[in-house]
Design an enzyme around this catalytic site. Structure first.
Site, PDB file in Angstrom:
ATOM      1  N   LEU A 118     -12.601  32.117 -27.628  1.00 30.51           N
ATOM      2  CA  LEU A 118     -13.102  31.699 -26.317  1.00 30.51           C
ATOM      3  C   LEU A 118     -13.398  30.202 -26.301  1.00 30.51           C
ATOM      4  CD1 LEU A 118     -15.716  34.565 -25.891  1.00 30.51           C
ATOM      5  CD2 LEU A 118     -13.472  34.470 -24.819  1.00 30.51           C
ATOM      6  N   ASP A 119     -13.045  29.557 -25.202  1.00 31.25           N
ATOM      7  CA  ASP A 119     -13.497  28.189 -24.971  1.00 31.25           C
ATOM      8  C   ASP A 119     -14.923  28.274 -24.431  1.00 31.25           C
ATOM      9  OD1 ASP A 119     -13.276  25.403 -24.835  1.00 31.25           O
ATOM     10  OD2 ASP A 119     -12.750  25.488 -22.717  1.00 31.25           O
ATOM     11  N   LYS A 120     -15.634  27.162 -24.388  1.00 29.72           N
ATOM     12  CA  LYS A 120     -17.020  27.190 -23.908  1.00 29.72           C
ATOM     13  C   LYS A 120     -17.113  26.898 -22.417  1.00 29.72           C
ATOM     14  CE  LYS A 120     -20.077  23.850 -24.425  1.00 29.72           C
ATOM     15  NZ  LYS A 120     -20.698  23.717 -23.087  1.00 29.72           N
TER      16      LYS A 120
END
Length: 307
Positions: A118-120
């Site tokens: 996941l990206d933030k």
């Protein structure tokens, strides 16, 4: 900024068309089986009808019902139809929930996924950062914020927009930005009224050899991102940026973990901020301060390792 086939909407439509028209490996296997199964079943149905007619001496009507019974019971068409219909329905239902699937093969492979990266910003968080702290160093707060916002106004980065919006909320008049150069993420340089500005992360300042006499640990422990400013090569202060977690981020991560899927957070933000956000939503594995290229390389590395 774009028209026709270059727009985001057109790209989404194209993606959906490709997904619905593509075939999953299991669908191609079903087609191969059907290619043999259908003619075999039809042959069996025909042989059964002929046997009852010539050997059994039954009527044409009875023999026809025998042939139809064989076809209906074996149902060879369902094998070739069920799989593509299931994939089409699945991609359509996913699109209703905002999930875009690149291809039917991706949908099939999804069942074997054991790790999700996941990206933030915009994925775990809302993607709408806001200014929480303005901490100037050896410079007036009004001057510091006005210079920072003036340099950031040429950037389209969400952090830059948060800074300019905060300055506008305080009724500040922005100075003209003569030149602007963007690096990785929000890191950038600009020229404002003859002053050279450097804006960005602590890592950028370390690379440029600009010492930072302030301690940002308190900001980072709260999950806030420190964004630094240097004017004419001298550190001038820091702005704290916060991006709140999405309401369902924690529950979403928990659901992944209950399914036996390991979530990993990969972000370009500094390590302390990344770990604070990851801790808030229950992610244990974090890779921070990564460029887009480094993120892609991390994905490839995980795939090669079979993780």
């Amino acid at each position: 900024t774009r028209v026709g086939a270059d727009t985001t909407l057109s790209q989404i439509v194209k993606l959906m068309e490709e997904a619905s028209s593509s075939k999953a490996p299991i669908s191609r296997l079903a087609d191969k089986i059907s290619g043999v199964f259908v003619p075999v079943v039809m042959s069996i149905a025909l042989v059964a009808a002929l046997l009852w007619y010539f050997v059994g001496g039954e009527s044409v009507r009875f023999c026809l019902s025998i042939g139809i019974a064989v076809l209906v019971i074996s149902c060879p068409c369902a094998l070739g139809l069920a799989t593509p219909v299931a994939i089409t329905v699945a991609t359509g239902k996913a699109a209703e929930r905002g999930i875009l699937i690149k291809s039917a093969a991706s949908l099939e492979l999804l069942g074997r996924v054991d790790t999700v990266v996941l990206d933030k910003t915009g994925t775990v968080t809302n993607g709408k950062p806001a200014v929480t702290d303005v901490l100037p160093y050896n410079i007036g707060e009004e001057t510091f914020l006005a210079m920072f916002a003036s340099g950031a106004q040429c950037s389209g980065h969400p952090i830059a927009k948060a800074i300019t919006a905060h300055a506008a909320k305080r009724g500040m008049r922005l100075l003209p930005c003569d030149t602007f150069s963007a690096f990785s993420g929000f890191d950038a340089s600009a020229a404002v009224e003859g002053h050279q500005l450097l804006m960005g992360s602590e890592k950028l300042f370390e690379e440029r050899g600009i010492p930072c006499p302030m301690d940002f640990a308190a900001l980072q422990r709260c999950g806030k991102l420190p964004v630094l400013l240097a004017i004419d090569g001298k550190f001038s202060g820091v702005i704290g940026i916060a991006d709140t977690l999405k309401p369902d981020a924690k529950s979403g991560v928990a659901k992944l973990q209950r399914c036996g899927i390991r979530p990993i957070l990969v972000t370009g933000d500094d390590a302390k901020t990344a770990h604070a956000v990851a801790g808030a939503c229950g992610i244990k594995e974090v890779y921070a301060e990564m460029s887009p290229e480094a993120k892609a390389e991390r994905l490839r590395s995980l795939q090669q390792d079979g993780l």
